[in-house]
Design a protein around this motif. Structure first.
Motif, PDB file in Angstrom:
ATOM      1  N   ILE A 128      45.140  44.351  44.252  1.00 46.01           N
ATOM      2  CA  ILE A 128      44.984  45.356  43.209  1.00 46.01           C
ATOM      3  C   ILE A 128      45.729  46.640  43.581  1.00 46.01           C
ATOM      4  O   ILE A 128      46.473  47.201  42.785  1.00 46.01           O
ATOM      5  N   THR A 129      45.558  47.107  44.820  1.00 46.00           N
ATOM      6  CA  THR A 129      46.140  48.390  45.210  1.00 46.00           C
ATOM      7  C   THR A 129      47.642  48.312  45.430  1.00 46.00           C
ATOM      8  O   THR A 129      48.320  49.335  45.428  1.00 46.00           O
ATOM      9  N   SER A 130      48.174  47.136  45.641  1.00 45.62           N
ATOM     10  CA  SER A 130      49.616  47.003  45.866  1.00 45.62           C
ATOM     11  C   SER A 130      50.374  46.626  44.602  1.00 45.62           C
ATOM     12  O   SER A 130      51.534  46.238  44.673  1.00 45.62           O
ATOM     13  N   ALA A 185      43.759  37.890  40.658  1.00 48.80           N
ATOM     14  CA  ALA A 185      42.964  39.111  40.796  1.00 48.80           C
ATOM     15  C   ALA A 185      42.127  39.370  39.546  1.00 48.80           C
ATOM     16  O   ALA A 185      40.957  39.756  39.638  1.00 48.80           O
ATOM     17  N   MET A 186      42.704  39.155  38.373  1.00 49.58           N
ATOM     18  CA  MET A 186      41.971  39.383  37.135  1.00 49.58           C
ATOM     19  C   MET A 186      40.819  38.384  36.969  1.00 49.58           C
ATOM     20  O   MET A 186      39.750  38.727  36.471  1.00 49.58           O
ATOM     21  N   ILE A 187      41.037  37.137  37.388  1.00 49.89           N
ATOM     22  CA  ILE A 187      39.970  36.131  37.306  1.00 49.89           C
ATOM     23  C   ILE A 187      38.819  36.506  38.226  1.00 49.89           C
ATOM     24  O   ILE A 187      37.639  36.370  37.865  1.00 49.89           O
ATOM     25  N   VAL A 188      39.150  37.002  39.426  1.00 48.41           N
ATOM     26  CA  VAL A 188      38.108  37.453  40.354  1.00 48.41           C
ATOM     27  C   VAL A 188      37.293  38.584  39.730  1.00 48.41           C
ATOM     28  O   VAL A 188      36.053  38.570  39.747  1.00 48.41           O
ATOM     29  N   LEU A 189      37.969  39.582  39.172  1.00 46.13           N
ATOM     30  CA  LEU A 189      37.268  40.706  38.556  1.00 46.13           C
ATOM     31  C   LEU A 189      36.407  40.247  37.386  1.00 46.13           C
ATOM     32  O   LEU A 189      35.283  40.723  37.194  1.00 46.13           O
ATOM     33  N   LEU A 224      31.019  39.089  35.257  1.00 47.27           N
ATOM     34  CA  LEU A 224      30.073  38.170  34.598  1.00 47.27           C
ATOM     35  C   LEU A 224      28.768  38.088  35.370  1.00 47.27           C
ATOM     36  O   LEU A 224      27.676  38.248  34.800  1.00 47.27           O
ATOM     37  N   TYR A 225      28.850  37.863  36.673  1.00 48.87           N
ATOM     38  CA  TYR A 225      27.637  37.690  37.476  1.00 48.87           C
ATOM     39  C   TYR A 225      26.828  38.983  37.566  1.00 48.87           C
ATOM     40  O   TYR A 225      25.600  38.966  37.392  1.00 48.87           O
ATOM     41  N   ILE A 226      27.503  40.085  37.855  1.00 51.40           N
ATOM     42  CA  ILE A 226      26.778  41.345  38.035  1.00 51.40           C
ATOM     43  C   ILE A 226      26.104  41.773  36.737  1.00 51.40           C
ATOM     44  O   ILE A 226      24.933  42.191  36.726  1.00 51.40           O
ATOM     45  N   LEU A 268      24.104  38.172  44.296  1.00 47.45           N
ATOM     46  CA  LEU A 268      24.667  37.960  45.626  1.00 47.45           C
ATOM     47  C   LEU A 268      25.859  37.013  45.637  1.00 47.45           C
ATOM     48  O   LEU A 268      26.708  37.099  46.536  1.00 47.45           O
ATOM     49  N   ILE A 269      25.953  36.105  44.671  1.00 48.78           N
ATOM     50  CA  ILE A 269      27.039  35.113  44.681  1.00 48.78           C
ATOM     51  C   ILE A 269      28.418  35.775  44.723  1.00 48.78           C
ATOM     52  O   ILE A 269      29.243  35.438  45.586  1.00 48.78           O
ATOM     53  N   PRO A 270      28.744  36.707  43.797  1.00 46.61           N
ATOM     54  CA  PRO A 270      30.098  37.292  43.866  1.00 46.61           C
ATOM     55  C   PRO A 270      30.337  38.100  45.131  1.00 46.61           C
ATOM     56  O   PRO A 270      31.468  38.128  45.636  1.00 46.61           O
TER      57      PRO A 270
END
Length: 285
Positions: A8-10, A153-157, A162-164, A235-237
């Motif tokens: 993300i930062t790069s 990266a977008m899929i991770v976010l 979704l989980y949170i 906790l999962i993510p």
């Protein structure tokens, strides 16, 4: 610094292993295939036939002319999206297939708008942005590059969100925390199941007996299950984002979604497969 933050930062240029999204593509395609087959069976094929309530409601909402055009396209599109999901799972023309799957999910949102369908729609669009989703019936285990980095990266976010958010909504609900949502849902589903076409609300009887009193009120185990679900979904993510705990989080997520499927197998199996498929996007480089 972990790969996802560096990505993300790069500016989404950090190289990543190609197999991550290729494995996700396979499982996501399988989940969409199961969803689309489910959508064409159990009454789905006849959903907009003359005299069906869905057709009546669409006419009232969108008008006769638009409904008539939609009905002509409905059954061909059911077939096209099934074939597109199968093509995506096999890796045949993966990027066009991902776009067709996204179109099939957007098509479903017209008449059955659901948050989980929208989540799957976003995942399919992100896969369509990936540069390397593998070849036909193959996975590139050794390839490394930046072609998939932004999509990964977008899929991770998206998965973390979704989980949170799901855990937060459940935490705010006294009805869910007490187990009443689970028990009343299962009791109601048991009552209406004989009136529905297909295997819509089947679940093992011992599960209902363990969680619900005969009048639909929750047993203590239902409250424990509800609170445990909130903690696990939160906790999962976090576990997936931290490399040493990733295998444990991966296994926990699979077990958690298996128990979700016990409550509503025919509907939640597709969502569970597609959600678990995002775990591959977390794999560390």
């Amino acid at each position: 610094m972990s790969w996802w933050w560096a990505t993300i930062t790069s500016g989404f240029t950090e190289p990543t292993h190609a197999w991550n999204l290729q494995m996700m593509r396979i499982f996501f395609g399988i989940g969409c295939f199961a969803k689309f087959v489910h959508g064409a069976t159990g009454g789905g094929w006849q959903r907009f036939d003359e005299g069906q309530i869905s057709r009546f409601l669409m006419k009232r909402r969108l008008g006769t002319a638009w409904t008539s055009r939609f009905v002509v396209l409905y059954k061909p599109l059911l077939i096209i999206r099934i074939l597109a999901s199968l093509s995506l799972a096999m890796g045949f023309m993966s990027l066009p297939s991902a776009l067709l799957v996204a179109a099939g999910l957007a098509f479903e949102m017209v008449f059955i708008p659901r948050f989980l369908t929208f989540f799957m729609l976003l995942l399919s669009l992100l896969l369509a942005c990936a540069g390397n989703l593998g070849g036909f019936l193959s996975v590139d285990w050794d390839g490394v590059g930046s072609g998939n980095t932004w999509a990964q990266a977008m899929i991770v976010l998206l998965a973390v969100d979704l989980y949170i958010n799901t855990a937060w909504l459940k935490l705010r609900s006294p009805q869910f925390r007490s187990g009443r949502v689970i028990s009343q849902w299962m009791t109601t589903a048991q009552e209406i199941r004989p009136r529905l076409a297909g295997w819509n609300f089947y679940y093992p009887g011992f599960v209902r007996e363990a969680l619900c009193h005969p009048d639909g009120s929750p047993k203590p185990l239902a409250g424990f299950a509800a609170k445990s679900t909130i903690v696990i979904e939160f906790l999962i993510p976090i576990g997936l984002l931290y490399s040493p705990t990733m295998p444990l989080a991966f296994a926990t997520g699979i077990i958690c979604h298996f128990f979700f499927m016990l409550m509503l197998p025919r509907h939640l199996v597709t969502y569970s497969i597609c959600t678990v498929s995002t775990y591959f996007a977390f794999a560390a480089i």
